[in-house]
Design an enzyme around this catalytic site. Structure first.
Site: not given
Ligand code: 4NP
Length: 167
Positions: A19, A22, A24-26, A135
């Protein structure tokens, strides 16, 4: 049903989940898919890892909302530490599964990619193949619950597909 490509090393399978951050989703997909792999008795043959295309959160644990939801559903979210995807992963893994189209495009920018191996995680979703995992980072708790539901049913399908090609 989406087919899994054959393993590069007979009898072993390596899956990378990707993702943006790294956290939340993955990581949620990583914990759920690894649990399903273990439930299927395949944990000595199937490796699951996750990473982000970005480096902002490297070394951090999972987002506390993601971790709390996983824990409430009986998963162990405590061991995750964020890492950034490496270009070498494209050739080393049997499947590199992106959570959304931006992640997939960023993976394709890292090097030569085989569309059978580097693709969307939700290509394996039996309910809505080819969708994105949205997301949840900037939203509320409902977004995390949506992600968990998608990730659980898609992980079941990934395990079934991989079990089919492992023999
Ligand atoms: P992820 O979510 O890609 O599912 O881990 C996010 C985590 C952090 C950010 C964006 C999306 N960020 O902008 O810091």
């Amino acid at each position: 049903m989406t087919q899994a490509p054959p393993p590069r090393t007979p009898g072993r399978y390596r899956i990378a989940l990707v993702c943006l951050g790294n956290i939340c989703r993955s990581p949620m997909a990583d914990v759920v898919l690894a649990a399903r792999v273990a439930d299927a008795g395949l944990d000595d043959r199937v490796e699951v890892v996750s990473a982000g295309t970005g480096d902002w959160h490297v070394g951090e644990p999972m987002d506390r909302r993601a971790a709390a939801l996983l824990t409430a559903h009986g998963y162990d979210a405590s061991r995750h530490r964020a890492q950034q995807v490496l270009a070498t992963w494209l050739a080393e893994h049997d499947l590199v599964l992106a959570m959304d189209h931006d992640n997939l495009r960023d993976l394709r920018d890292l090097g030569e990619t085989d569309p059978a191996r580097v693709r969307l995680f939700r290509d394996f979703d039996p309910d809505e193949p080819g969708g994105e995992v949205p997301d949840p980072y900037f939203g509320g708790d409902a977004g995390f619950r949506t992600v968990l539901t998608m990730v659980e049913r898609t992980s079941d399908a990934v395990v079934a597909a991989v079990a089919g090609v492992l023999g």
